[in-house]
Design a protein around this motif. Structure first.
Motif, PDB file in Angstrom:
ATOM      1  N   ALA A 126       0.830  -1.206   0.000  1.00 37.03           N
ATOM      2  CA  ALA A 126       0.000   0.000   0.000  1.00 37.03           C
ATOM      3  C   ALA A 126       0.863   1.253   0.000  1.00 37.03           C
ATOM      4  O   ALA A 126       1.820   1.361   0.760  1.00 37.03           O
ATOM      5  CB  ALA A 126      -0.921   0.003   1.222  1.00 37.03           C
ATOM      6  N   ASP A 127       0.513   2.197  -0.863  1.00 38.60           N
ATOM      7  CA  ASP A 127       1.186   3.496  -0.870  1.00 38.60           C
ATOM      8  C   ASP A 127       0.606   4.415   0.202  1.00 38.60           C
ATOM      9  O   ASP A 127       1.297   5.263   0.762  1.00 38.60           O
ATOM     10  CB  ASP A 127       1.047   4.167  -2.239  1.00 38.60           C
ATOM     11  CG  ASP A 127       1.797   3.397  -3.318  1.00 38.60           C
ATOM     12  OD1 ASP A 127       2.844   2.813  -3.002  1.00 38.60           O
ATOM     13  OD2 ASP A 127       1.320   3.372  -4.469  1.00 38.60           O
ATOM     14  N   VAL A 128      -0.686   4.255   0.458  1.00 40.47           N
ATOM     15  CA  VAL A 128      -1.376   5.039   1.476  1.00 40.47           C
ATOM     16  C   VAL A 128      -1.877   4.070   2.540  1.00 40.47           C
ATOM     17  O   VAL A 128      -2.485   3.053   2.223  1.00 40.47           O
ATOM     18  CB  VAL A 128      -2.559   5.825   0.882  1.00 40.47           C
ATOM     19  CG1 VAL A 128      -3.292   6.591   1.964  1.00 40.47           C
ATOM     20  CG2 VAL A 128      -2.064   6.778  -0.209  1.00 40.47           C
ATOM     21  N   SER A 129      -1.613   4.373   3.802  1.00 40.20           N
ATOM     22  CA  SER A 129      -2.036   3.484   4.881  1.00 40.20           C
ATOM     23  C   SER A 129      -3.548   3.280   4.852  1.00 40.20           C
ATOM     24  O   SER A 129      -4.311   4.235   4.769  1.00 40.20           O
ATOM     25  CB  SER A 129      -1.629   4.064   6.231  1.00 40.20           C
ATOM     26  OG  SER A 129      -2.115   3.258   7.277  1.00 40.20           O
ATOM     27  N   ILE A 130      -3.974   2.029   4.917  1.00 41.05           N
ATOM     28  CA  ILE A 130      -5.412   1.747   4.855  1.00 41.05           C
ATOM     29  C   ILE A 130      -6.033   1.610   6.239  1.00 41.05           C
ATOM     30  O   ILE A 130      -7.247   1.435   6.362  1.00 41.05           O
ATOM     31  CB  ILE A 130      -5.700   0.474   4.039  1.00 41.05           C
ATOM     32  CG1 ILE A 130      -5.187  -0.769   4.766  1.00 41.05           C
ATOM     33  CG2 ILE A 130      -5.107   0.570   2.651  1.00 41.05           C
ATOM     34  CD1 ILE A 130      -5.724  -2.056   4.186  1.00 41.05           C
TER      35      ILE A 130
END
Length: 411
Positions: free
Chosen positions: A121-125
């Protein structure tokens, strides 16, 4: 570019005295990968109202700066969330006992990075990205700028919100199971129980609060019938909670619990079906029944609890299983029956939450939201507790919850 307004070339703050210009420079240097040229201005403001946070202080940092990467005439504006230790003797004792700052720092500096690597993931989910962490402060992105906001504490979560949360929680728990199998050492700060036999202000809080709830029930016609059983529970509340935080062979599976998953620590996206967790300071590696009980007995609207309980548990389990399969988990995958048994076997955590913590969380007398009011046995503290606990909203939920606990042999 963020568009937070600033007065030109000013410095202002309401946070701790050490959070000065030099400290802000360190934070922005980290954020810009050592490309900072100049801080033009910064502003530190409180991010929470009294009674919204008990174990730490939250601030918003708005900063204007120049860096080496962009046009020299360009001034960038950014907004961050800051979390620091509270300067309060009682809270310091709680923090020392629970190691809340250490747990949260470990989550943001080690565990969340491993989660992102695992999921690609590039952005924390699951929660906000961190910008800077040291022994005093955790600096995070401001999720409001990504369109997230906290739900309504008084209203509680509706069915669709609950489904989002339970699915995200199932995924979070599953990812932690996979990570634990790969590198259990990253969870070393999350192994001690949140309640132990070591004397702590938490013991005093639970004992004082369950006593006040018993008084309230004794004065409320519809709740009087539960008083004898509540008195028995009150006599052993600490021992039962210690057992909740013990890992044993009767547990069907273990996960990293968020530890404080309720309305105020959930941020929902305004336009997309998504939710993120904040405030990872009470994380604990143990039975998932801890997170599930806490969420259920702090945050669900009454009709959701009464009519959709099984649907929510099913949604959690499906997400848990789907994620474990997706990540090629090599051990036994928990069944739906396992999930339910963890909820019921840790039901004393739900009972303690409903009778001791819920009235504090939905407190409408925010001017009384001092930790001392939930610990001390002075006349003033006792009266303040009563003002908080003698709450119709609390009473309405208790009628439903106490019957549930009685029906399932928890009370």
């Amino acid at each position: 570019m963020d568009t937070t307004p600033f007065a030109p070339d000013t410095v202002s703050q309401c946070g701790p005295t050490w959070l000065d210009l030099e400290y802000i420079k360190k934070i922005i240097q980290r954020y810009t990968n050592n490309q900072l040229v100049e801080i033009k201005s910064f502003k530190v403001s409180s991010a929470t109202a009294k009674g919204e946070n008990y174990l730490s202080a939250l601030y918003m940092l708005d900063v204007r700066y120049k860096n080496n990467v962009d046009d020299e005439s360009e001034t960038w504006e950014r907004s961050f969330m800051l979390k620091t230790r509270l300067e309060n003797e009682l809270v310091e004792q709680l923090e020392e006992h629970l190691d809340v700052f250490v747990r949260e720092a470990q989550y943001y500096t080690a565990i969340s990075d491993e989660i992102d690597k695992l999921l690609g993931a590039d952005v924390s989910i699951f929660g906000p990205k961190t910008v800077y962490v040291d022994e005093r402060i955790i600096v995070m992105e401001n999720l409001k700028l990504r369109g997230y906001s906290i739900g309504d504490v008084k209203q509680g979560l509706n069915e669709s919100q609950c489904l989002l949360v339970l699915r995200k929680l199932g995924k979070f728990h599953a990812v932690s199971m996979v990570l634990y199998g790969k590198n259990p050492d990253i969870f070393r700060f999350h192994l001690p129980g949140n309640i132990s036999d070591h004397p702590s202000p938490m013991h005093m809080i639970y004992k004082a609060c369950v006593k006040t709830t018993i008084e309230y029930c004794n004065a409320t016609e519809d709740l009087k019938k539960f008083v004898p059983k509540l008195e028995v529970f009150g006599q052993s509340i600490i021992a039962k909670l210690i057992n909740v935080y013990s890992r044993n062979l009767n547990d069907r599976y273990h996960v990293l619990n968020h530890g404080d998953v309720w309305v105020n620590n959930l941020m929902f996206h305004a336009h997309e079906p998504d939710v993120l967790f904040i405030d990872f300071q009470e994380g604990f590696y143990g039975s998932p029944g801890i997170d599930l009980n806490y969420l259920i007995f702090t945050s669900l609207q009454a009709d959701v609890f009464q009519c959709h309980f099984d649907d929510l548990v099913l949604a959690y389990h499906q997400s848990l299983c789907d994620t474990l399969v997706e990540l090629n988990y090599q051990h036994r995958i928990p069944t739906l029956d396992d999930v339910k048994k963890e909820i019921y076997s840790k039901g004393f955590h739900g009972l303690a939450t409903a009778t001791c913590l819920l009235p504090i969380l939905i407190n409408e007398n925010t001017e009384l939201a001092d930790p001392e009011n939930f610990v001390l046995e002075t006349d003033e503290a006792i009266q303040n507790r009563r003002k908080i606990f003698y709450n119709q909203n609390f009473g309405d939920r208790l009628k439903i919850f106490l019957k549930f606990f009685e029906d399932f042999g928890i009370l």
